[in-house]
Design a protein around this motif. Structure first.
Motif, PDB file in Angstrom:
ATOM      1  N   CYS A   1       0.854  -1.191   0.000  1.00 25.86           N
ATOM      2  CA  CYS A   1       0.000   0.000   0.000  1.00 25.86           C
ATOM      3  C   CYS A   1       0.888   1.240   0.000  1.00 25.86           C
ATOM      4  CB  CYS A   1      -0.909  -0.020   1.222  1.00 25.86           C
ATOM      5  SG  CYS A   1      -1.940   1.435   1.375  1.00 25.86           S
ATOM      6  N   ASP A   2       0.866   1.999  -1.068  1.00 25.75           N
ATOM      7  CA  ASP A   2       1.732   3.171  -1.238  1.00 25.75           C
ATOM      8  C   ASP A   2       0.933   4.433  -0.907  1.00 25.75           C
ATOM      9  OD1 ASP A   2       3.456   5.170  -1.996  1.00 25.75           O
ATOM     10  OD2 ASP A   2       3.999   4.272  -3.920  1.00 25.75           O
ATOM     11  N   LEU A   3       1.020   4.880   0.339  1.00 24.01           N
ATOM     12  CA  LEU A   3       0.248   6.030   0.788  1.00 24.01           C
ATOM     13  C   LEU A   3       0.809   7.341   0.254  1.00 24.01           C
ATOM     14  CD1 LEU A   3      -0.397   4.871   4.463  1.00 24.01           C
ATOM     15  CD2 LEU A   3      -1.993   4.803   2.532  1.00 24.01           C
ATOM     16  N   THR A   4       2.109   7.396   0.032  1.00 24.74           N
ATOM     17  CA  THR A   4       2.690   8.594  -0.576  1.00 24.74           C
ATOM     18  C   THR A   4       2.126   8.799  -1.973  1.00 24.74           C
ATOM     19  OG1 THR A   4       4.732   8.345   0.697  1.00 24.74           O
ATOM     20  CG2 THR A   4       4.828   9.724  -1.275  1.00 24.74           C
ATOM     21  N   ARG A   5       2.036   7.722  -2.718  1.00 26.48           N
ATOM     22  CA  ARG A   5       1.451   7.784  -4.056  1.00 26.48           C
ATOM     23  C   ARG A   5      -0.036   8.139  -3.974  1.00 26.48           C
ATOM     24  NH1 ARG A   5       2.331   5.328  -9.116  1.00 26.48           N
ATOM     25  NH2 ARG A   5       0.669   6.012 -10.518  1.00 26.48           N
ATOM     26  N   GLY A   6      -0.714   7.597  -2.974  1.00 22.34           N
ATOM     27  CA  GLY A   6      -2.132   7.894  -2.833  1.00 22.34           C
ATOM     28  C   GLY A   6      -2.397   9.369  -2.643  1.00 22.34           C
ATOM     29  N   TYR A   7      -1.614  10.022  -1.759  1.00 22.59           N
ATOM     30  CA  TYR A   7      -1.823  11.454  -1.556  1.00 22.59           C
ATOM     31  C   TYR A   7      -1.448  12.240  -2.806  1.00 22.59           C
ATOM     32  CZ  TYR A   7      -1.896  16.084   0.471  1.00 22.59           C
ATOM     33  OH  TYR A   7      -2.183  17.411   0.719  1.00 22.59           O
ATOM     34  N   ALA A   8      -0.401  11.807  -3.491  1.00 23.90           N
ATOM     35  CA  ALA A   8      -0.008  12.493  -4.727  1.00 23.90           C
ATOM     36  C   ALA A   8      -1.117  12.417  -5.770  1.00 23.90           C
ATOM     37  CB  ALA A   8       1.287  11.893  -5.276  1.00 23.90           C
ATOM     38  N   GLU A   9      -1.794  11.275  -5.847  1.00 25.43           N
ATOM     39  CA  GLU A   9      -2.915  11.135  -6.785  1.00 25.43           C
ATOM     40  C   GLU A   9      -4.055  12.087  -6.413  1.00 25.43           C
ATOM     41  OE1 GLU A   9      -3.396   9.174  -9.457  1.00 25.43           O
ATOM     42  OE2 GLU A   9      -2.196   7.356  -9.291  1.00 25.43           O
ATOM     43  N   PHE A  10      -4.353  12.171  -5.118  1.00 21.61           N
ATOM     44  CA  PHE A  10      -5.374  13.119  -4.665  1.00 21.61           C
ATOM     45  C   PHE A  10      -4.960  14.546  -4.978  1.00 21.61           C
ATOM     46  CE2 PHE A  10      -5.955  16.089  -1.064  1.00 21.61           C
ATOM     47  CZ  PHE A  10      -7.294  16.402  -1.248  1.00 21.61           C
ATOM     48  N   ASP A  11      -3.718  14.879  -4.686  1.00 23.82           N
ATOM     49  CA  ASP A  11      -3.227  16.240  -4.880  1.00 23.82           C
ATOM     50  C   ASP A  11      -3.244  16.641  -6.352  1.00 23.82           C
ATOM     51  OD1 ASP A  11      -2.072  18.655  -3.775  1.00 23.82           O
ATOM     52  OD2 ASP A  11      -0.184  18.033  -4.675  1.00 23.82           O
ATOM     53  N   ALA A  12      -3.036  15.670  -7.244  1.00 24.00           N
ATOM     54  CA  ALA A  12      -2.994  15.964  -8.678  1.00 24.00           C
ATOM     55  C   ALA A  12      -4.377  16.051  -9.313  1.00 24.00           C
ATOM     56  CB  ALA A  12      -2.175  14.889  -9.403  1.00 24.00           C
ATOM     57  N   THR A  13      -5.408  15.623  -8.599  1.00 19.70           N
ATOM     58  CA  THR A  13      -6.754  15.652  -9.148  1.00 19.70           C
ATOM     59  C   THR A  13      -7.164  17.090  -9.439  1.00 19.70           C
ATOM     60  OG1 THR A  13      -7.337  13.660  -7.914  1.00 19.70           O
ATOM     61  CG2 THR A  13      -9.151  15.014  -8.723  1.00 19.70           C
ATOM     62  N   ALA A  14      -7.738  17.303 -10.602  1.00 23.23           N
ATOM     63  CA  ALA A  14      -8.083  18.654 -11.034  1.00 23.23           C
ATOM     64  C   ALA A  14      -8.935  19.363  -9.990  1.00 23.23           C
ATOM     65  CB  ALA A  14      -8.832  18.595 -12.370  1.00 23.23           C
ATOM     66  N   ARG A  15      -8.491  20.589  -9.667  1.00 22.13           N
ATOM     67  CA  ARG A  15      -9.244  21.426  -8.742  1.00 22.13           C
ATOM     68  C   ARG A  15      -9.802  22.609  -9.515  1.00 22.13           C
ATOM     69  NH1 ARG A  15      -7.496  23.817  -2.827  1.00 22.13           N
ATOM     70  NH2 ARG A  15      -9.334  25.130  -2.531  1.00 22.13           N
ATOM     71  N   ARG A  16     -11.038  22.961  -9.246  1.00 23.94           N
ATOM     72  CA  ARG A  16     -11.664  24.028 -10.017  1.00 23.94           C
ATOM     73  C   ARG A  16     -12.391  24.990  -9.087  1.00 23.94           C
ATOM     74  NH1 ARG A  16     -14.070  21.299 -14.303  1.00 23.94           N
ATOM     75  NH2 ARG A  16     -12.557  19.692 -13.824  1.00 23.94           N
ATOM     76  N   GLU A  17     -12.426  26.245  -9.495  1.00 28.44           N
ATOM     77  CA  GLU A  17     -13.216  27.241  -8.804  1.00 28.44           C
ATOM     78  C   GLU A  17     -13.696  28.270  -9.817  1.00 28.44           C
ATOM     79  OE1 GLU A  17     -10.959  29.959  -6.171  1.00 28.44           O
ATOM     80  OE2 GLU A  17      -9.221  28.736  -6.743  1.00 28.44           O
ATOM     81  N   THR A  18     -14.798  28.933  -9.493  1.00 23.71           N
ATOM     82  CA  THR A  18     -15.389  29.914 -10.394  1.00 23.71           C
ATOM     83  C   THR A  18     -14.768  31.276 -10.137  1.00 23.71           C
ATOM     84  OG1 THR A  18     -17.456  28.674 -10.539  1.00 23.71           O
ATOM     85  CG2 THR A  18     -17.529  31.018 -11.100  1.00 23.71           C
ATOM     86  N   LEU A  19     -14.211  31.884 -11.189  1.00 23.37           N
ATOM     87  CA  LEU A  19     -13.638  33.219 -11.078  1.00 23.37           C
ATOM     88  C   LEU A  19     -14.654  34.305 -11.400  1.00 23.37           C
ATOM     89  CD1 LEU A  19     -10.093  32.782 -12.702  1.00 23.37           C
ATOM     90  CD2 LEU A  19     -10.774  32.512 -10.313  1.00 23.37           C
ATOM     91  N   PHE A  20     -15.502  34.054 -12.384  1.00 17.81           N
ATOM     92  CA  PHE A  20     -16.518  35.017 -12.794  1.00 17.81           C
ATOM     93  C   PHE A  20     -17.816  34.251 -13.035  1.00 17.81           C
ATOM     94  CE2 PHE A  20     -12.439  36.708 -14.243  1.00 17.81           C
ATOM     95  CZ  PHE A  20     -12.486  38.037 -13.826  1.00 17.81           C
ATOM     96  N   ARG A  21     -18.911  34.775 -12.480  1.00 14.76           N
ATOM     97  CA  ARG A  21     -20.210  34.134 -12.666  1.00 14.76           C
ATOM     98  C   ARG A  21     -21.178  35.146 -13.278  1.00 14.76           C
ATOM     99  NH1 ARG A  21     -21.999  29.594 -10.265  1.00 14.76           N
ATOM    100  NH2 ARG A  21     -20.358  29.750  -8.680  1.00 14.76           N
ATOM    101  N   SER A  22     -21.762  34.789 -14.400  1.00 14.39           N
ATOM    102  CA  SER A  22     -22.650  35.714 -15.108  1.00 14.39           C
ATOM    103  C   SER A  22     -23.788  36.174 -14.208  1.00 14.39           C
ATOM    104  CB  SER A  22     -23.210  35.046 -16.360  1.00 14.39           C
ATOM    105  OG  SER A  22     -22.167  34.815 -17.293  1.00 14.39           O
ATOM    106  N   GLY A  23     -24.120  37.450 -14.336  1.00  8.14           N
ATOM    107  CA  GLY A  23     -25.171  38.031 -13.517  1.00  8.14           C
ATOM    108  C   GLY A  23     -24.681  38.681 -12.247  1.00  8.14           C
ATOM    109  N   GLU A  24     -23.390  38.582 -11.961  1.00  5.58           N
ATOM    110  CA  GLU A  24     -22.842  39.166 -10.744  1.00  5.58           C
ATOM    111  C   GLU A  24     -22.035  40.423 -11.058  1.00  5.58           C
ATOM    112  OE1 GLU A  24     -22.476  35.058  -8.075  1.00  5.58           O
ATOM    113  OE2 GLU A  24     -20.651  36.103  -8.690  1.00  5.58           O
TER     114      GLU A  24
END
Length: 682
Positions: A334-357
């Motif tokens: 069980c490679d936990l270092t690799r596991g966290y790296a996989e989580f950390d590499a997962t695409a993260r997204r946030e909204t910068l501009f939302r129409s109507g605001e």
């Protein structure tokens, strides 16, 4: 809301051969307009040659009345319960490994088999807070209410996503304290699968205050055989090598793994906190089968002065947590270092501009750049009165000073005429790495070419300079820079040249068949500019990248009706271009798309970013390691509606992507997505 088995973005041959309407769907009599629409889309996809979609996805979703079941390779691996009449908050339960071994405590626990403490509170996997403006959601004294799915579940290959909006109600239930948009990503990884949760909290009515106590954060209750107290081989291990509750409780960790033997396998849940959270998390770790990661409870865990986290009205707080559900033959595998790296590499997204605001009807036409000092600049058009391409339009900017992890409020870079219908847009930005100056080209009414610059990482900008006479033929009508980013050349006799991709119209009125692509460039660090020779006709918005040998590759929106991207090359720094050729491996609608060269100058990888179609949907990445001769299959970034985009390389080797997207149409918001190299460079 969805068909019983959600298979969006997929083209199974069996479905196609039966005209998309499966026997199961017919027997349940749920052939709706939405299903027919998706069927048409899938049939069209075949004509676009999207062979990468031909395989059945590993993930699927099954809709139930109050829950969403997540399946992997035909086996249920978790259930997202968004409404429960007894438990007034969303949660995950019935979490299983890829082989079907359940690793969370059953909900409710089995009498005589499982510990029966915290019934209804420890429900498998959840995010909650014991003190949010004085209201207690952790102990269910106040209600967290599911409002809607803001992004429909979809799956492709080994990844799936959905997003929800939750309302945190006051204890009395008569007011909304805050809203949360949480974007969930599930994907396969080495040894199992993972779930990443990206939440954004927005105060409603007044500032939002997170209290300082133990019972806040991302919690998990493990299956009874894994419990340390049961002495069946279970153990906890954190990112610093500490073991079990006595050592781990109250310590700051990146992750904490709760695991043990089960039916001859080593299984467990690696609970993870995002490195971009406002501060590291303390571990609330208990040997009776519970662990939570909590970034708020300084006094509770350290006995220091209490410190509450305050989110002012009009701002948001982003939190990222996740869990890796792993399974192996032995603990050593069980490679936990690799596991966290996989989580950390997962695409993260946030909204910068939302129409109507912020007083704007629509935000469109993104451009993105990163400076050597780690500042990321995301530009766009702010369209005040409508979504149309012409009207009262301002040029806006949001900046991040830490590589895209946190963002400053929006600023107006340039506008003209107050409420006059002056169109300011088509941003294209390039950073001069020799001088540090940021150069920004933009257009007025799609006729005049303006130039601005910043010497303080985008905090302030020079007055616009009109360079139209230098770069535009007087006989031309339409002229647009970018949109997107320019480049600075690294090779040969044109080293240091600043290059801005553009398009122009040879007729007074805009006509697709008379549009041409070209670049403008400067050989004196932005002091003067000139134009190159335009390409052949029926070409439009473009992006440019430098190849290993110093030649340039131009990626072209075009109107030649082939649903393929066109490419041209230049051996003289953009002064002239080869005849554009369509590339059979890059399917796309008629739309702008991003192009970026990443890595060392001698071994660059080209990254293409754009909607794969059919139409402006399913935006993804394609890679080329041979200068654009061949391209990989589409790696999906955003399923459903998606249109214009731009991308940049971030200081940590991740890719930053800004894109137009939404639920019903692609122009509802501009999202920033950050993906690690372990995800995109596979």
């Amino acid at each position: 809301m969805w068909s019983i088995q959600w298979r969006r973005n997929i083209i199974p041959r069996a479905i196609v051969s039966r005209a998309i309407v499966s026997r199961a769907i017919v027997s349940r009599a749920i052939v709706s307009r939405a299903i027919v629409s998706r069927a048409i889309v899938l049939c069209l996809a075949l004509s676009w040659g999207l062979t990468s979609w031909a395989a059945e996805p590993r993930f699927r979703f099954t809709q139930q009345a109050e829950a969403l079941v997540i399946e992997l390779d035909g086996r249920a691996v978790a259930r997202y319960v968004f409404r429960d009449p007894q438990i007034h908050r969303p949660y995950f339960d019935r979490v299983r490994t890829v082989s079907g071994l359940e690793v969370t405590r059953p909900n409710p626990p089995r009498e005589g088999v499982d510990p029966t403490d915290h019934v209804g509170l420890h429900t498998g996997l959840w995010l909650s807070f014991g003190d949010l403006n004085g209201h207690d959601y952790w102990r269910l004294k106040a209600r967290t209410e599911h409002a809607e799915f803001v992004e429909e579940p979809f799956a492709v290959d080994g990844e799936a996503r959905f997003a929800v909006r939750n309302k945190y109600l006051s204890t009395q239930g008569d007011a909304v304290v805050c809203t949360e948009v949480c974007r969930y990503t599930v994907r396969t990884c080495q040894g199992g699968w993972l779930l990443a949760a990206d939440s954004e909290f927005r105060p409603e009515g007044t500032e939002l205050v997170f209290g300082d106590q133990e019972e806040l954060g991302w919690g998990v209750r493990v299956a009874t055989p894994l419990v340390v107290d049961r002495a069946m081989g279970g153990r906890m291990l954190d990112s610093e090598g500490r073991r079990n509750g006595r050592q781990i409780w109250g310590q700051q960790v990146a992750w904490c793994d709760y695991a043990g033997p089960l039916e001859g396998r080593w299984v467990g849940l690696q609970v993870c906190a995002g490195r971009d959270n406002f501060q590291p998390s303390w571990a609330h770790a208990r040997d009776y089968g519970f662990v939570a990661l909590n970034p708020f409870a300084r006094q509770a865990f350290t006995k220091q002065e209490p410190r509450k986290k305050v989110v002012p009205l009009g701002q948001t707080l982003a939190l990222r947590f996740g869990v890796v559900i792993h399974e192996s033959e032995t603990e050593e595998l069980c490679d936990l270092t690799r596991g966290y790296a996989e989580f950390d590499a997962t695409a993260r997204r946030e909204t910068l501009f939302r129409s109507g605001e912020a007083g704007y009807h629509t935000f469109r036409i993104p451009a993105l750049a990163a400076t050597p000092r780690g500042t990321v600049l995301a530009f766009c058009e702010g369209r005040k009165s409508s979504a149309g391409d012409e009207g009262d339009i301002d040029l806006l900017l949001r900046r991040s000073l830490d590589g895209g992890r946190h963002w400053l409020p929006s600023q107006v870079v340039h506008e003209e005429g107050g409420a006059e219908k002056t169109t300011i847009g088509n941003p294209c930005v390039v950073v001069d790495r020799d001088t540090g100056v940021i150069w920004l080209t933009l257009c007025r009414n799609n006729r005049d070419v303006l130039l601005m610059s910043s010497r303080d990482e985008g905090a302030t900008w020079s007055a616009p300079q009109d360079i139209t006479p230098a770069v535009k033929d007087p006989a031309w009508g339409w002229f647009a820079t970018g949109p997107g980013h320019g480049i600075q050349l690294s090779h040969g006799r044109h080293r240091g040249r600043l290059v801005i991709p553009c398009d122009c119209g040879f007729t007074p009125q805009l006509k697709n068949e008379t549009q041409h692509s070209l670049v403008i460039y400067s050989d004196d660090h932005g002091a003067t500019w000139q134009r190159g020779t335009p390409t052949e006709a029926a070409m439009d918005e473009c992006q440019v990248a430098e190849r290993d040998d110093g030649t340039l590759l131009l990626s072209l929106r075009n109107y030649r009706g082939k649903n393929l991207r066109a490419f041209a090359t230049s051996v003289d720094g953009g002064a002239t271009w080869s005849s554009p050729e369509h590339h059979a491996q890059v399917s796309c609608p008629t739309c702008q798309a991003g192009l970026l060269g990443v890595g060392p100058d001698s071994s660059r990888t080209l990254v293409y970013c754009g909607p794969a179609g059919p139409g402006r949907v399913n935006l993804g990445l394609r890679l080329s390691r041979d200068g654009g001769v061949t391209w990989s299959a589409n790696q999906l970034i955003q399923g459903g509606p998606a249109a214009y985009s731009d991308l940049c390389e971030l200081p940590d080797g991740s890719l930053g992507i800004v894109l137009e997207t939404g639920v019903a149409k692609a122009y509802e918001r501009l999202d920033f997505v950050r993906v690690g190299p372990a995800w995109w460079n596979r």
